[in-house]
Design a protein around this motif. Structure first.
Motif, PDB file in Angstrom:
ATOM      1  N   UNK A  61       0.827  -1.195   0.000  1.00  0.00           N
ATOM      2  CA  UNK A  61       0.000   0.000   0.000  1.00  0.00           C
ATOM      3  C   UNK A  61       0.866   1.252   0.000  1.00  0.00           C
ATOM      4  N   UNK A  62       0.247   2.387   0.268  1.00  0.00           N
ATOM      5  CA  UNK A  62       0.980   3.648   0.294  1.00  0.00           C
ATOM      6  C   UNK A  62       0.866   4.305   1.663  1.00  0.00           C
ATOM      7  N   UNK A  63       0.966   3.481   2.688  1.00  0.00           N
ATOM      8  CA  UNK A  63       0.996   3.984   4.054  1.00  0.00           C
ATOM      9  C   UNK A  63       2.212   4.895   4.207  1.00  0.00           C
ATOM     10  N   UNK A  64       2.160   5.843   5.116  1.00  0.00           N
ATOM     11  CA  UNK A  64       3.260   6.795   5.294  1.00  0.00           C
ATOM     12  C   UNK A  64       4.595   6.108   5.552  1.00  0.00           C
ATOM     13  N   UNK A  65       4.605   4.994   6.264  1.00  0.00           N
ATOM     14  CA  UNK A  65       5.868   4.288   6.508  1.00  0.00           C
ATOM     15  C   UNK A  65       6.449   3.726   5.214  1.00  0.00           C
ATOM     16  N   UNK A  66       5.597   3.265   4.321  1.00  0.00           N
ATOM     17  CA  UNK A  66       6.050   2.764   3.025  1.00  0.00           C
ATOM     18  C   UNK A  66       6.581   3.924   2.184  1.00  0.00           C
ATOM     19  N   UNK A  67       5.859   5.038   2.205  1.00  0.00           N
ATOM     20  CA  UNK A  67       6.293   6.200   1.432  1.00  0.00           C
ATOM     21  C   UNK A  67       7.633   6.739   1.916  1.00  0.00           C
TER      22      UNK A  67
ATOM     23  N   UNK B 134      15.603  16.191 -22.487  1.00  0.00           N
ATOM     24  CA  UNK B 134      14.727  15.070 -22.797  1.00  0.00           C
ATOM     25  C   UNK B 134      13.399  15.187 -22.079  1.00  0.00           C
ATOM     26  N   UNK B 135      12.762  14.043 -21.910  1.00  0.00           N
ATOM     27  CA  UNK B 135      11.450  13.983 -21.259  1.00  0.00           C
ATOM     28  C   UNK B 135      11.379  12.697 -20.447  1.00  0.00           C
ATOM     29  N   UNK B 136      10.840  12.783 -19.242  1.00  0.00           N
ATOM     30  CA  UNK B 136      10.644  11.606 -18.408  1.00  0.00           C
ATOM     31  C   UNK B 136       9.161  11.492 -18.094  1.00  0.00           C
ATOM     32  N   UNK B 137       8.634  10.294 -18.255  1.00  0.00           N
ATOM     33  CA  UNK B 137       7.246  10.002 -17.927  1.00  0.00           C
ATOM     34  C   UNK B 137       7.244   8.961 -16.818  1.00  0.00           C
ATOM     35  N   UNK B 138       6.639   9.302 -15.714  1.00  0.00           N
ATOM     36  CA  UNK B 138       6.484   8.365 -14.610  1.00  0.00           C
ATOM     37  C   UNK B 138       5.059   7.858 -14.582  1.00  0.00           C
ATOM     38  N   UNK B 139       4.896   6.543 -14.481  1.00  0.00           N
ATOM     39  CA  UNK B 139       3.552   5.965 -14.420  1.00  0.00           C
ATOM     40  C   UNK B 139       3.455   5.028 -13.225  1.00  0.00           C
ATOM     41  N   UNK B 140       2.247   4.928 -12.711  1.00  0.00           N
ATOM     42  CA  UNK B 140       1.977   4.025 -11.607  1.00  0.00           C
ATOM     43  C   UNK B 140       0.554   3.512 -11.765  1.00  0.00           C
ATOM     44  N   UNK B 141       0.301   2.337 -11.245  1.00  0.00           N
ATOM     45  CA  UNK B 141      -1.032   1.734 -11.322  1.00  0.00           C
ATOM     46  C   UNK B 141      -1.989   2.379 -10.320  1.00  0.00           C
ATOM     47  N   UNK B 142      -1.421   2.971  -9.252  1.00  0.00           N
ATOM     48  CA  UNK B 142      -2.228   3.584  -8.190  1.00  0.00           C
ATOM     49  C   UNK B 142      -2.304   5.094  -8.409  1.00  0.00           C
ATOM     50  N   UNK B 143      -3.456   5.614  -8.803  1.00  0.00           N
ATOM     51  CA  UNK B 143      -3.548   7.044  -9.109  1.00  0.00           C
ATOM     52  C   UNK B 143      -3.263   7.952  -7.912  1.00  0.00           C
ATOM     53  N   UNK B 144      -3.569   7.510  -6.711  1.00  0.00           N
ATOM     54  CA  UNK B 144      -3.408   8.359  -5.528  1.00  0.00           C
ATOM     55  C   UNK B 144      -1.976   8.793  -5.263  1.00  0.00           C
ATOM     56  N   UNK B 145      -1.006   7.979  -5.606  1.00  0.00           N
ATOM     57  CA  UNK B 145       0.395   8.303  -5.322  1.00  0.00           C
ATOM     58  C   UNK B 145       0.935   9.346  -6.294  1.00  0.00           C
ATOM     59  N   UNK B 146       0.277   9.542  -7.413  1.00  0.00           N
ATOM     60  CA  UNK B 146       0.806  10.454  -8.430  1.00  0.00           C
ATOM     61  C   UNK B 146       0.786  11.914  -7.989  1.00  0.00           C
ATOM     62  N   UNK B 147      -0.115  12.286  -7.089  1.00  0.00           N
ATOM     63  CA  UNK B 147      -0.087  13.657  -6.554  1.00  0.00           C
ATOM     64  C   UNK B 147       1.223  13.901  -5.824  1.00  0.00           C
ATOM     65  N   UNK B 148       1.681  12.921  -5.086  1.00  0.00           N
ATOM     66  CA  UNK B 148       2.967  13.026  -4.388  1.00  0.00           C
ATOM     67  C   UNK B 148       4.106  13.139  -5.394  1.00  0.00           C
TER      68      UNK B 148
END
Length: 132
Positions: free
Chosen positions: A13-19, A65-79
């Motif tokens: 998950x994306x609990x604060x300890x994991x982050x 250049x350009x960097x694109x970051x993707x993740x399966x969990x949309x909530x983490x992308x704000x961070x």
């Protein structure tokens, strides 16, 4: 052929300890093998970018250049977006993606990077095929 559906569950998950742990990750400590091969103009895809610290480092290393970051969990992308904004990066973008069926044409990127991703996906072989 129907798009494969993700079957894995990201148990951390994306609990604060994991982050806290994920935010510690940098390109230097998590992608050192790659750094000597990067050129300023490259386009990079960072799969499973999480909070975006590695992604932001990569963007700093390819200023033309350009960097694109993707993740399966949309909530983490704000961070991740906040990380890039704090660093004043303009050559990075973030989006939701399923590594099994990426929505980019072949040969869009010079480099596809994934750090600690394959153990969390339902079909690692398909994920690797898609990254390739």
């Amino acid at each position: 052929m129907p798009k494969p559906q993700e079957t894995a569950v990201y148990t951390h998950g994306h609990h604060e300890s994991v982050l806290r742990s994920h935010t510690w990750r940098t390109a230097a400590n998590s992608a050192a093998y790659l750094l000597g091969s990067l050129k300023p103009h490259m386009k990079i895809l960072d799969i499973g970018c999480g909070p975006g610290t590695i992604t932001a480092d990569l963007a700093e290393l390819v200023p033309d250049g350009q960097v694109t970051g993707v993740d399966h969990a949309p909530g983490i992308l704000d961070r991740a977006r906040a990380t890039a904004t704090e660093r004043g990066l303009r050559n990075v973008e973030f989006g939701v993606a399923d590594v099994h069926a990426l929505d980019f044409p072949d040969d869009t990127f010079c480099v596809v990077h994934a750090h600690q991703v394959l153990q969390h996906v339902g079909d690692p072989v398909q994920a690797l095929r898609e990254m390739r």
